[in-house]
Design a protein around this motif. Structure first.
Motif, mmCIF file in Angstrom:
data_model
loop_
_atom_site.group_PDB
_atom_site.id
_atom_site.type_symbol
_atom_site.label_atom_id
_atom_site.label_comp_id
_atom_site.label_asym_id
_atom_site.label_seq_id
_atom_site.Cartn_x
_atom_site.Cartn_y
_atom_site.Cartn_z
ATOM 1 N N SER A 10 0.852 -1.197 0.000
ATOM 2 C CA SER A 10 0.000 0.000 0.000
ATOM 3 C C SER A 10 0.880 1.237 0.000
ATOM 4 N N PHE A 11 0.354 2.301 -0.581
ATOM 5 C CA PHE A 11 1.052 3.585 -0.529
ATOM 6 C C PHE A 11 0.157 4.583 0.178
ATOM 7 N N LYS A 12 0.786 5.486 0.903
ATOM 8 C CA LYS A 12 0.027 6.574 1.482
ATOM 9 C C LYS A 12 0.085 7.724 0.486
ATOM 10 N N LYS A 13 -1.055 8.118 -0.051
ATOM 11 C CA LYS A 13 -1.040 9.167 -1.079
ATOM 12 C C LYS A 13 -0.776 10.535 -0.433
ATOM 13 N N ASP A 14 -1.517 10.829 0.637
ATOM 14 C CA ASP A 14 -1.189 12.034 1.409
ATOM 15 C C ASP A 14 -1.633 11.808 2.845
ATOM 16 N N ASN A 19 -4.808 4.634 3.002
ATOM 17 C CA ASN A 19 -3.765 4.003 2.202
ATOM 18 C C ASN A 19 -4.339 3.480 0.895
ATOM 19 N N PHE A 20 -3.539 3.594 -0.163
ATOM 20 C CA PHE A 20 -3.967 3.107 -1.466
ATOM 21 C C PHE A 20 -3.285 1.753 -1.712
ATOM 22 N N VAL A 21 -4.086 0.734 -1.996
ATOM 23 C CA VAL A 21 -3.504 -0.599 -2.189
ATOM 24 C C VAL A 21 -3.068 -0.755 -3.648
ATOM 25 N N ALA A 22 -1.755 -0.817 -3.876
ATOM 26 C CA ALA A 22 -1.240 -0.938 -5.250
ATOM 27 C C ALA A 22 -1.116 -2.399 -5.661
ATOM 28 N N ILE A 23 -0.740 -3.272 -4.717
ATOM 29 C CA ILE A 23 -0.610 -4.713 -4.978
ATOM 30 C C ILE A 23 -1.361 -5.449 -3.868
ATOM 31 N N GLY A 40 -0.971 -5.448 -18.256
ATOM 32 C CA GLY A 40 -1.841 -4.732 -17.326
ATOM 33 C C GLY A 40 -1.970 -3.299 -17.785
ATOM 34 N N ALA A 41 -3.105 -2.679 -17.478
ATOM 35 C CA ALA A 41 -3.345 -1.296 -17.905
ATOM 36 C C ALA A 41 -2.419 -0.334 -17.155
ATOM 37 N N ASN A 42 -2.390 0.922 -17.559
ATOM 38 C CA ASN A 42 -1.631 1.946 -16.828
ATOM 39 C C ASN A 42 -2.105 1.964 -15.385
ATOM 40 N N GLY A 43 -1.145 1.950 -14.464
ATOM 41 C CA GLY A 43 -1.507 2.030 -13.052
ATOM 42 C C GLY A 43 -1.936 0.711 -12.437
ATOM 43 N N ALA A 44 -1.860 -0.397 -13.195
ATOM 44 C CA ALA A 44 -2.277 -1.700 -12.658
ATOM 45 C C ALA A 44 -1.350 -2.179 -11.532
ATOM 46 N N GLY A 45 -0.099 -1.705 -11.552
ATOM 47 C CA GLY A 45 0.839 -2.099 -10.498
ATOM 48 C C GLY A 45 2.050 -2.872 -11.009
ATOM 49 N N LYS A 46 2.254 -2.882 -12.325
ATOM 50 C CA LYS A 46 3.356 -3.666 -12.906
ATOM 51 C C LYS A 46 4.727 -3.200 -12.401
ATOM 52 N N THR A 47 4.962 -1.897 -12.527
ATOM 53 C CA THR A 47 6.274 -1.383 -12.111
ATOM 54 C C THR A 47 6.488 -1.592 -10.615
ATOM 55 N N THR A 48 5.430 -1.391 -9.841
ATOM 56 C CA THR A 48 5.542 -1.594 -8.392
ATOM 57 C C THR A 48 5.943 -3.044 -8.092
ATOM 58 N N LEU A 49 5.281 -4.002 -8.751
ATOM 59 C CA LEU A 49 5.596 -5.404 -8.492
ATOM 60 C C LEU A 49 7.023 -5.739 -8.946
ATOM 61 N N PRO A 84 15.025 -0.735 -16.489
ATOM 62 C CA PRO A 84 13.916 0.045 -15.919
ATOM 63 C C PRO A 84 13.028 0.685 -16.978
ATOM 64 N N GLU A 85 11.832 1.075 -16.523
ATOM 65 C CA GLU A 85 10.873 1.743 -17.410
ATOM 66 C C GLU A 85 11.379 3.147 -17.773
ATOM 67 N N ARG A 86 11.857 3.861 -16.752
ATOM 68 C CA ARG A 86 12.364 5.209 -17.011
ATOM 69 C C ARG A 86 13.814 5.288 -16.546
ATOM 70 N N ASP A 161 11.120 -3.704 -17.840
ATOM 71 C CA ASP A 161 9.884 -2.951 -17.626
ATOM 72 C C ASP A 161 9.599 -2.124 -18.880
ATOM 73 N N GLU A 162 8.609 -2.522 -19.637
ATOM 74 C CA GLU A 162 8.218 -1.859 -20.890
ATOM 75 C C GLU A 162 9.387 -1.715 -21.850
ATOM 76 N N PRO A 163 10.078 -2.796 -22.184
ATOM 77 C CA PRO A 163 11.260 -2.652 -23.042
ATOM 78 C C PRO A 163 10.934 -2.183 -24.453
ATOM 79 N N SER A 193 4.410 -5.081 -20.662
ATOM 80 C CA SER A 193 4.072 -4.451 -21.934
ATOM 81 C C SER A 193 2.597 -4.083 -21.945
ATOM 82 N N HIS A 194 2.258 -3.115 -22.811
ATOM 83 C CA HIS A 194 0.838 -2.839 -23.058
ATOM 84 C C HIS A 194 0.430 -3.448 -24.377
ATOM 85 N N ILE A 195 1.439 -3.827 -25.153
ATOM 86 C CA ILE A 195 1.156 -4.222 -26.535
ATOM 87 C C ILE A 195 0.926 -5.724 -26.600
HETATM 88 N N1 LIG Z 1 5.769 5.732 -4.540
HETATM 89 C C1 LIG Z 1 4.450 5.765 -4.735
HETATM 90 N N2 LIG Z 1 3.628 6.515 -3.937
HETATM 91 C C2 LIG Z 1 2.305 6.544 -4.127
HETATM 92 N N3 LIG Z 1 1.655 5.823 -5.059
HETATM 93 C C3 LIG Z 1 2.395 5.054 -5.874
HETATM 94 C C4 LIG Z 1 3.827 4.966 -5.770
HETATM 95 N N4 LIG Z 1 4.288 4.112 -6.710
HETATM 96 C C5 LIG Z 1 3.202 3.692 -7.372
HETATM 97 N N5 LIG Z 1 2.080 4.239 -6.871
HETATM 98 C C6 LIG Z 1 0.697 3.985 -7.350
HETATM 99 O O1 LIG Z 1 0.528 2.583 -7.519
HETATM 100 C C7 LIG Z 1 -0.266 2.312 -8.684
HETATM 101 C C8 LIG Z 1 0.494 1.378 -9.582
HETATM 102 O O2 LIG Z 1 1.577 2.072 -10.200
HETATM 103 P P1 LIG Z 1 2.624 1.363 -11.170
HETATM 104 O O3 LIG Z 1 3.649 2.369 -11.553
HETATM 105 O O4 LIG Z 1 3.090 0.122 -10.517
HETATM 106 O O5 LIG Z 1 1.692 0.994 -12.422
HETATM 107 P P2 LIG Z 1 2.079 0.329 -13.818
HETATM 108 O O6 LIG Z 1 1.233 -0.874 -13.991
HETATM 109 O O7 LIG Z 1 3.542 0.170 -13.938
HETATM 110 O O8 LIG Z 1 1.573 1.461 -14.854
HETATM 111 P P3 LIG Z 1 2.180 1.927 -16.282
HETATM 112 O O9 LIG Z 1 1.636 0.954 -17.274
HETATM 113 O O10 LIG Z 1 1.587 3.279 -16.478
HETATM 114 O O11 LIG Z 1 3.671 1.942 -16.186
HETATM 115 C C9 LIG Z 1 -0.579 3.677 -9.297
HETATM 116 O O12 LIG Z 1 -1.877 4.055 -8.904
HETATM 117 C C10 LIG Z 1 0.464 4.592 -8.712
HETATM 118 O O13 LIG Z 1 -0.044 5.903 -8.585
#
Ligand SMILES: Nc1ncnc2c1ncn2[C@@H]1O[C@H](COP(=O)(O)OP(=O)(O)OP(=O)(O)O)[C@@H](O)[C@H]1O
Ligand SMILES: [Mg+2]
Length: 285
Positions: A10-14, A19-23, A40-49, A84-86, A161-163, A193-195
Motif C-alpha cells: 500500500s502507498f500513502k497518497k497524502d 492508504n492506497f492498495v497498489a498490490i 496490465g493497464a496503466n496504473g495496474a501495479g506492474k512497475t511496483t511489483l 527500468p521503465e524510465r 519494464d516496458e522494453p 508491456s501494453h502491446i
Molecule cells: N511511490 C508511490 N507513492 C504513491 N503511489 C504510488 C507509488 N508508486 C506507485 N504508486 C501507485 O501505484 C499504482 C500502480 O503504479 P505502477 O507504476 O506500478 O503501475 P504500472 O502498472 O507500472 O503502470 P504503467 O503501465 O503506467 O507503467 C498507481 O496508482 C500509482 O499511482
C-alpha cells in the motif's frame, strides 16, 4: 524461475487519505526458462511489483524467490538483469564507460565485459554510439544501451519494464529477436508491456494484472483456447464451386462426412481462435 508469495503493498497518497492498495495479495510462480509477458493497464501495479521483485521497495507482506534463492540472499542480484521503465544513466559517461561500470559493479572481468558489449551492442544496433556521451542519446538509443547493460553480466533471468515502448518498428523487431536469442540459451525473461500483439508474438506464458491483482497466469495458448468458441471455418470444393462455412464442433464430423460422400474436396479446416487482445479485453470486464 520466479515465485511471489502473498505480496501486498500500500502507498500513502497524502496525510489525510486512506492508504492506497497498489498490490493486493499477489502469488504466482513462473516456470524456468520461459518468456513471460506481464500485461496490465496503466496504473495496474506492474512497475511496483517489478520493483518489489528486485528488492528496490519493500512490500507490506509476502516474499519472493528467484531461481530458488530467497530474495534476502544478496547472491541473487548477480543472476538478474534489469531494464527500468524510465532509466536514468550518468549523462557524462560514454556508452562504453557506462557498460564497463555496470560490468565491474557485477564483478565481471574486463575481457567478458568487452566480449558481451560487442555481442549485444552489435545485435541491438547501438555499437556506433558507444563512444559518445550518454547525454546526447535519443530515447531509443538509451533503451538499446539499457538492454545491453541488463545482459552484460550474463544473468539467468532478465526483468524488463516496458522494453518495447517508444521503439521504432525495427527496434521492436530487434529487441524481440534478442529476447528470443537470450532465451534460447536458457535465460528466463519476464517483461511488462501494453502491446498485446508483441506479447503474443514472443511469449510462452502471460501474467495479467488488474488493479493490483493477478487475473491470469499461465500459457498463452491455453488462455486463447479456453476463451475461444468452438467454431471451425471450413473451406471445401463441391461441383466446381468453392464454399466457406462456419461449423460447430459437435457437427464437424457429420458435415465433413456428407461433403465427402457427395464427392466434395476439403480444402481447409481450422479453429476460429480469438486473439489474445480480445481475450485480455474481456478478462478486464
Ligand atoms: N511511490 C508511490 N507513492 C504513491 N503511489 C504510488 C507509488 N508508486 C506507485 N504508486 C501507485 O501505484 C499504482 C500502480 O503504479 P505502477 O507504476 O506500478 O503501475 P504500472 O502498472 O507500472 O503502470 P504503467 O503501465 O503506467 O507503467 C498507481 O496508482 C500509482 O499511482
Ligand atoms: Mg509501469
Amino acid at each position: 524461475m520466479l515465485t511471489c508469495k502473498d505480496i501486498s503493498k500500500s502507498f500513502k497518497k497524502d496525510f489525510w487519505s486512506k492508504n492506497f492498495v497498489a498490490i493486493r495479495d499477489v502469488s504466482f510462480s513462473l516456470e524456468p526458462g520461459r518468456i513471460v509477458g506481464f500485461l496490465g493497464a496503466n496504473g495496474a501495479g506492474k512497475t511496483t511489483l517489478i520493483k518489489i521483485i528486485l528488492g528496490f521497495i519493500k512490500p507490506d507482506t509476502g516474499s519472493v524467490e528467484v531461481l530458488g534463492i530467497d530474495w534476502n540472499d544478496e547472491s541473487i542480484r548477480k543472476l538478474i538483469g534489469y531494464m527500468p521503465e524510465r532509466p536514468f544513466y550518468y549523462q557524462n559517461l560514454t556508452g562504453y564507460e557506462f557498460l564497463d561500470y555496470c560490468g565491474k559493479l557485477q564483478g565481471v572481468s574486463e575481457e567478458k565485459i568487452k566480449e558481451n558489449t560487442k555481442k549485444w551492442a552489435s545485435k541491438l544496433e547501438i555499437e556506433f554510439a558507444l563512444d559518445r556521451k550518454i547525454k546526447g542519446y535519443s530515447k531509443g538509443m538509451l533503451q538499446r544501451l539499457g538492454f545491453v547493460s541488463a545482459l552484460i553480466h550474463e544473468p539467468r533471468l532478465i526483468i524488463l519494464d516496458e522494453p518495447l515502448s517508444g521503439l521504432d518498428p525495427i527496434g521492436r523487431k530487434e529487441f524481440k529477436e534478442v529476447i528470443r536469442d537470450v532465451n534460447a540459451h536458457g535465460v528466463g525473461v519476464f517483461f511488462s508491456s501494453h502491446i498485446v500483439s508483441d506479447v503474443q508474438e514472443v511469449c510462452d506464458d502471460v501474467v495479467v494484472l488488474e488493479n493490483g491483482e493477478i487475473i491470469y497466469n499461465g500459457s498463452i495458448q491455453d488462455l486463447i483456447e479456453k476463451n475461444t468458441d468452438s467454431i471451425y471455418n471450413l473451406t471445401y470444393r463441391l461441383e466446381g464451386q468453392i464454399h466457406n462455412i462456419e461449423i460447430e464442433t459437435n457437427s464437424k464430423e457429420s458435415r465433413l462426412k456428407s461433403i465427402l460422400e457427395k464427392g466434395g474436396e476439403v480444402i481447409k479446416l481450422e479453429k476460429n481462435l480469438s486473439s489474445l487482445e480480445e481475450i485480455v479485453y474481456r478478462l478486464n470486464k
